[in-house]
Write a protein that holds these residues in place. Structure first.
Motif, short mmCIF file in Angstrom:
data_model
loop_
_atom_site.label_atom_id
_atom_site.label_comp_id
_atom_site.label_asym_id
_atom_site.label_seq_id
_atom_site.Cartn_x
_atom_site.Cartn_y
_atom_site.Cartn_z
N MET C 9 4.52 22.37 88.59
CA MET C 9 3.41 21.75 87.88
C MET C 9 2.55 22.78 87.17
O MET C 9 2.12 22.58 86.02
N ILE C 172 -10.86 23.45 96.17
CA ILE C 172 -10.63 22.62 94.99
C ILE C 172 -11.94 21.90 94.62
O ILE C 172 -12.32 21.83 93.45
N GLU C 173 -12.62 21.37 95.64
CA GLU C 173 -13.92 20.74 95.38
C GLU C 173 -14.87 21.72 94.72
O GLU C 173 -15.64 21.37 93.82
N LYS C 176 -14.06 22.22 91.10
CA LYS C 176 -14.51 21.07 90.32
C LYS C 176 -16.03 21.06 90.18
O LYS C 176 -16.56 20.72 89.12
N SER C 179 -18.25 22.74 87.42
CA SER C 179 -18.53 22.13 86.12
C SER C 179 -20.00 21.70 86.03
O SER C 179 -20.55 21.56 84.94
N LEU C 180 -20.64 21.50 87.21
CA LEU C 180 -22.04 21.07 87.20
C LEU C 180 -22.97 22.14 86.63
O LEU C 180 -24.05 21.83 86.13
N THR C 190 -16.99 23.88 81.12
CA THR C 190 -17.49 22.56 80.73
C THR C 190 -18.55 22.67 79.64
O THR C 190 -18.56 21.90 78.68
N ALA C 193 -16.99 23.36 76.38
CA ALA C 193 -16.32 22.17 75.86
C ALA C 193 -17.34 21.25 75.20
O ALA C 193 -17.13 20.76 74.08
N PHE C 207 -11.18 18.35 74.86
CA PHE C 207 -11.14 17.89 76.25
C PHE C 207 -9.74 17.94 76.87
O PHE C 207 -9.58 18.13 78.06
N THR C 208 -8.70 17.79 76.03
CA THR C 208 -7.35 17.93 76.56
C THR C 208 -7.15 19.36 77.09
O THR C 208 -6.67 19.57 78.21
N VAL C 210 -9.43 21.52 77.99
CA VAL C 210 -10.28 21.79 79.15
C VAL C 210 -9.67 21.21 80.43
O VAL C 210 -9.60 21.87 81.46
N LEU C 211 -9.18 19.98 80.33
CA LEU C 211 -8.54 19.37 81.51
C LEU C 211 -7.37 20.22 81.98
O LEU C 211 -7.20 20.48 83.18
N TYR C 214 -8.62 23.46 83.71
CA TYR C 214 -9.08 23.19 85.08
C TYR C 214 -7.89 22.92 86.00
O TYR C 214 -7.84 23.41 87.14
N LEU C 215 -6.92 22.17 85.49
CA LEU C 215 -5.74 21.86 86.30
C LEU C 215 -5.03 23.15 86.71
O LEU C 215 -4.65 23.33 87.87
N SER C 218 -7.07 24.90 89.45
CA SER C 218 -6.95 24.19 90.73
C SER C 218 -5.57 24.40 91.34
O SER C 218 -5.44 24.64 92.56
#
Lengths: 215, 259, 242
Positions: C9, C172-173, C176, C179-180, C190, C193, C207-208, C210-211, C214-215, C218
């Motif tokens: 992946m 992982i949390e 994520k 991004s805050l 973020t 972006a 956004f594609t 950025v996702l 991040y993936l 992670s």
């Protein structure tokens, strides 16, 4: 340091915003619980499609909710679907937690002994009836506390909606702050609200858990 | 001091809430004596060993080891509850082997045997390893010294546990149903090792066991426990050949019939 | 999931990023996004260090500390688990200055996220220590170890193995929740972006990408934790020989 007059002044405003937060939580969790069950059921019924669901779930859980909120809010309009901020935000939260919930349901399904499926086959029940009448009633109750914990987690993430200017608690507190230059009271009150709500609901989940165990 | 027994239970009681597990126990174990404790489950026999190893606190009485109080200490001529420092000093004289082995799973057989000598006794690693190698050899496991517990059979694990306890050079060894968790064909190898220790080491040994044959052949004295009390004790030939007490007779009949 | 599938992946994700970057419409954003990604990774790493440190301290304090310390640790854990990371971030960012404490946004970010994940981690550590079999404590007592020796040499090494999978989830949390920090003006992934989205309105490419980035981060964390898990559990799970 702490201004009580000011506190009582902003309390009604924050209370109204709290209702918005609770609405977002309820709607978001309704989506999460339902969609999660659908995802888990698909995985159970069609192992081939299961790989797609697994990858999708992994994808959702590996990327920030904030980005997913932005994604739905900004990208969907390009496809001609215009959602207001509240709807887009709640939908994003719902889908995000659906990924977590689907894992919970999956564990619930896996905990039903194989013999239950085999007995249902021996009784010549249809797969749908087996699932609906035999498997679900056994799989669901044990996972209710885990779902409850995700409900609390979801609730605590609703402040993210402030990023797309939904007037929930956090956004309201920030607005008060930028208007009055006093952040201490509004932001602290929001924190206290979340703390109390999560402690109370965590206690309720624990009670539910012990009730389920005694049953 | 040497006329004191190696272990003395003086009016020792143990209760869990309303349940009295041991009721006013008085028991002396002499130097080098080998005592077997038998009895039905729930009779408190394992608790005797666990109290002596300080795994359970006692509610009443005093426990003496090697002429000194262990659960208490002398202060201004009076016995007061012992500090952890005092307990550790006395506890150093006792080693224990458990029913479920309790080897440290993240350490090899050798690692298990040198851990406490290094950390607790402050031995040099080379010295500890030399001593552990001797002990592993004695229990017949030289070839397995670099194996982890999960790679060993139950009997082998229990032999490592015996070597591990001996590495601390105890004066008293406690064996708590050490063959109960073993497959029947592995019991013999462990009993063989215990026999050998009994012959070659000058140890006081106290064991809780269900192996009546072994208790009869190995021990100097057998104590039959029933409902938290010593119901009958004496030489093995006496207890097994000519039990005086009705309870003892019933118990032995039931055990011999079953196995 | 197994390491092989995760690695596949990750490879697919990186490949997809590379393929998309071949398109000029996407390539345009890559330098800025990577710059943001560096800040995201920095905050993640520092936050993780703080989280592990806090978790260990709080767990040991809650288990073995004297009553006031136990209380303090419970309060920390409940407060930081009971309110969300964003509330904590805003509190530190907006409220502390009103008490005369001015921290730089980066420090606030690391502090808030590290303390937040550390509170969850404390329960992980505590659970892992408690779950070590009772026989291990008893064997350590029988070998006359001190409490500190038991913890350090026998209990914590075994608890460590049990802790790795839940810590994987917590990290992982953490990734994520970084991004805050965009909401307190830090130019992380973020933030970049959002900025690019607003200035170019090229929402889909931004956004594609950025996702996907991040993936990739992670997945890297997950794979690293799986490898660590494999390494440390070696002695514990090696198959029976005899």
């Amino acid at each position: 340091m702490w201004d009580w007059t000011f506190t009582f002044e902003i309390l009604p405003v924050l209370a109204r915003a709290a209702i918005m937060t609770i609405e977002a939580t309820a709607l978001g969790f309704a989506i999460a619980a339902t969609l999660g069950l659908v995802l888990a059921s698909i995985r159970l019924a069609f192992p081939a499609a299961g790989v797609v669901v697994t990858v999708l779930v992994e994808l959702i859980r590996s990327t920030p909710l904030l980005i997913q909120i932005f994604f739905l809010y900004f990208v969907l309009p390009k496809a001609g679907i215009v959602l207001d901020a509240f709807t887009a935000g709640v939908a994003a939260i719902g889908v995000h937690y659906a990924a977590y919930c689907s894992e919970v349901y999956r564990a619930g399904f896996e905990n039903v002994p194989r013999g239950q499926w085999e007995a249902s086959i021996a009784l010549n029940l249809s797969p749908w009836n087996t699932f609906k009448d035999i498997i679900l009633p056994q799989a669901l109750p044990p996972v209710v506390p885990a779902l409850g914990n995700y409900l609390i987690a979801l609730f605590k993430e609703t402040p993210l909606l402030s990023a797309i200017a939904v007037l929930e608690l956090m956004q309201t507190a920030k607005n008060i702050g930028s208007e009055t230059f006093r952040y201490t009271e509004p932001v602290t009150l929001v924190g206290v609200f979340f703390l109390v709500m999560s402690l109370v609901s965590a206690g309720m989940v624990r009670m539910l858990e012990s009730w389920l165990q005694r049953r | 001091m040497n006329d004191m027994p190696m272990v003395r239970f003086e009016n020792v009681s143990k209760r869990y809430g309303p349940l009295t597990v041991l009721d006013n126990l008085n028991l002396d174990i002499g130097r080098g004596e080998k005592v077997s404790i038998i009895g039905p489950s729930g009779s408190g026999k394992t608790t005797v060993l666990r109290m002596l190893m300080t795994l359970e606190a006692i509610n009443d009485g005093v426990l003496w080891v090697d002429g000194e109080p262990m659960t208490h200490m002398m202060q201004n001529g009076k016995l007061v509850p012992a500090t952890i420092k005092h307990i550790r000093r006395i506890r150093a004289k006792i080693g224990m082997v458990f029913q479920s082995f309790n080897l440290f799973p993240h350490m090899t057989a050798m690692g298990n045997c040198i851990e406490a000598p290094i950390t607790v006794l402050g031995m040099k690693r080379s010295e500890a390893e030399e001593r552990a190698a001797e002990l592993l050899d004695m229990v017949g496991l030289s070839a397995k010294k670099d194996h982890y517990p999960s790679q060993l059979s139950g009997g082998q694990q229990q032999r490592v546990a015996i070597a591990r306890a001996l590495a601390m050079r105890p004066k008293i060894m406690l064996f708590d149903e050490v063959t109960s968790a073993l497959d029947p064909e592995l019991v013999g190898e462990v009993l063989q090792v215990i026999r050998k220790i009994g012959r070659e080491h000058d140890l006081t040994m106290l064991m809780v066991t269900h192996q009546m044959g072994f208790a009869k052949e190995f021990s100097d004295r057998v104590c039959f426990f029933y409902q938290g009390k010593i119901c009958e004790q004496g030489a093995p030939a006496e207890i097994f050949g000519n039990p005086k007490n009705e309870r003892t007779r019933q118990f032995l009949n039931a055990v011999l019939e079953a196995g | 999931m197994w390491i092989r599938m995760l690695t596949a992946m990750l490879a697919a994700t990186l490949l997809l990023i590379a393929l998309l970057s071949a398109n000029p419409e996407y390539r345009l954003f890559m330098p800025g996004l990577l710059e943001g990604a560096v800040l995201t990774v920095e905050i993640t790493l520092l936050g993780a260090v703080l989280a592990v440190f806090m978790a260990l301290i709080a767990a040991l304090a809650k288990l073995y500390g004297p009553l006031p310390i136990r209380w303090l640790s419970t309060t920390y854990i409940e407060i930081f688990r009971g309110t969300s990371a964003l509330v904590q971030l805003f509190w530190l960012y907006f409220v502390l200055p009103q008490f005369g404490i001015f921290l730089d946004a980066f420090l606030v970010a690391v502090l808030a996220l590290g303390l937040n994940i550390g509170a969850y981690g404390a329960e992980v550590v505590r659970g892992a220590i408690v779950s070590v079999a009772r026989g291990q404590w008893e064997a350590s007592i029988a070998l006359n170890m001190s409490k500190a020796q038991m913890l350090r040499r026998i209990i914590l090494p075994q608890a460590f193995t049990a802790m790795i999978p839940p810590w994987g989830n917590l990290f992982i949390e953490l990734v994520k929740s970084t991004s805050l920090v965009s909401l307190i003006t830090l130019a992380d992934l973020t933030f970049k972006a959002q900025q690019m989205n607003q200035s170019t309105l090229k929402t889909v490419p931004v956004f594609t990408l950025v996702l996907l980035i991040y993936l990739a981060i992670s997945l890297t964390v997950t794979i690293a934790m799986r490898l660590l898990e494999q390494r440390t559990s070696r002695g514990l799970t090696r198959g029976r020989v005899a």
